[in-house]
Design a protein around this motif. Structure first.
Motif, PDB file in Angstrom:
ATOM      1  N   LYS A  13       8.924 133.086  47.320  1.00 15.29           N
ATOM      2  CA  LYS A  13       9.118 133.043  45.862  1.00 15.29           C
ATOM      3  C   LYS A  13      10.374 133.806  45.454  1.00 15.29           C
ATOM      4  N   GLN A  14      10.614 134.939  46.070  1.00 19.28           N
ATOM      5  CA  GLN A  14      11.817 135.727  45.774  1.00 19.28           C
ATOM      6  C   GLN A  14      13.073 134.967  46.175  1.00 19.28           C
ATOM      7  N   GLU A  15      13.052 134.364  47.342  1.00 22.15           N
ATOM      8  CA  GLU A  15      14.218 133.614  47.833  1.00 22.15           C
ATOM      9  C   GLU A  15      14.481 132.396  46.943  1.00 22.15           C
ATOM     10  N   ILE A  16      13.428 131.690  46.552  1.00 24.63           N
ATOM     11  CA  ILE A  16      13.582 130.529  45.663  1.00 24.63           C
ATOM     12  C   ILE A  16      14.145 130.975  44.321  1.00 24.63           C
ATOM     13  N   SER A  17      13.662 132.092  43.828  1.00 28.18           N
ATOM     14  CA  SER A  17      14.155 132.627  42.559  1.00 28.18           C
ATOM     15  C   SER A  17      15.658 132.900  42.623  1.00 28.18           C
ATOM     16  N   GLY A  18      16.124 133.324  43.779  1.00 22.35           N
ATOM     17  CA  GLY A  18      17.544 133.630  43.953  1.00 22.35           C
ATOM     18  C   GLY A  18      18.446 132.404  43.950  1.00 22.35           C
ATOM     19  N   VAL A  19      17.905 131.235  44.257  1.00 24.25           N
ATOM     20  CA  VAL A  19      18.722 130.011  44.302  1.00 24.25           C
ATOM     21  C   VAL A  19      18.419 129.076  43.138  1.00 24.25           C
ATOM     22  N   LEU A  20      17.584 129.500  42.212  1.00 22.06           N
ATOM     23  CA  LEU A  20      17.122 128.643  41.126  1.00 22.06           C
ATOM     24  C   LEU A  20      18.262 128.089  40.267  1.00 22.06           C
ATOM     25  N   ASP A  21      19.200 128.935  39.864  1.00 23.91           N
ATOM     26  CA  ASP A  21      20.302 128.458  39.008  1.00 23.91           C
ATOM     27  C   ASP A  21      21.166 127.430  39.730  1.00 23.91           C
ATOM     28  N   SER A  22      21.493 127.699  40.969  1.00 20.39           N
ATOM     29  CA  SER A  22      22.288 126.746  41.742  1.00 20.39           C
ATOM     30  C   SER A  22      21.530 125.445  41.951  1.00 20.39           C
ATOM     31  N   LEU A  23      20.257 125.550  42.225  1.00 20.10           N
ATOM     32  CA  LEU A  23      19.426 124.370  42.429  1.00 20.10           C
ATOM     33  C   LEU A  23      19.310 123.559  41.139  1.00 20.10           C
TER      34      LEU A  23
END
Length: 167
Positions: free
Chosen positions: A7-17
């Motif tokens: 969840k933390q890792e996904i949160s870190g790429v959310l804007d780019s995604l």
């Protein structure tokens, strides 16, 4: 990979995604739907322990988008441009010109073949290296370079001709 770390890792790429999703769909609502489906898939199916979550997330997103295209017989919708009222009249011409230029580039990109548009988005918009893009797309680096070169040439040609469509 444990759920909290994922969840933390996904949160870190959310804007780019989110930006990548929009570059694929061309529509804000479709992009949010694609983003949501990508996140759900990542959480449900998890990510291999040896995988880079950022690369894996982009690959999952791209694959979901391709699956949706196949399922809907390659439907693409692009929002039509509208220039709103300009509050500050002094900056109005610049704002209008910038908006028109942005819409022109969007229109040109929409006319690119999906393979070129996807590569252009990953490299030019998201900043992935050729190697990272090749890994995500599961194609050789030379193919990435070739598609990117053709996309850039088509955009330059269209802009030089003053038209918003790729020839």
């Amino acid at each position: 990979m444990d759920e909290e770390r994922l969840k933390q890792e996904i949160s870190g790429v959310l804007d780019s995604l989110r930006r990548f999703s929009f570059s694929l769909t061309g529509d804000k609502q479709d992009a949010y739907d694609l983003l949501q489906e990508t996140i759900v898939r990542l959480l449900e199916k998890n990510v291999p322990d040896d995988a880079d979550v950022r690369k894996w997330a982009f690959r999952v997103c791209k694959n979901i988008w391709l699956d949706q295209l196949r399922a809907t017989k390659v439907r693409r919708r692009w929002a039509e441009s509208k220039i709103g009222e300009v509050e500050n009249r002094e900056d109005g011409q610049k704002i209008a010109d910038d908006h028109i230029a942005l819409q022109e580039v969007k229109l040109i990109m929409a006319g690119l073949p999906k393979e070129q548009r996807t590569i252009l988005s990953l490299v030019a918009v998201e900043g992935f290296s050729y190697k990272e893009t090749a890994e995500m797309m599961n194609i050789p680096v030379g193919t990435v370079m070739s598609r990117l070169s053709r996309a850039r040439a088509a955009i330059a040609d269209s802009l030089n001709q003053g038209k918003g469509t790729v020839h």
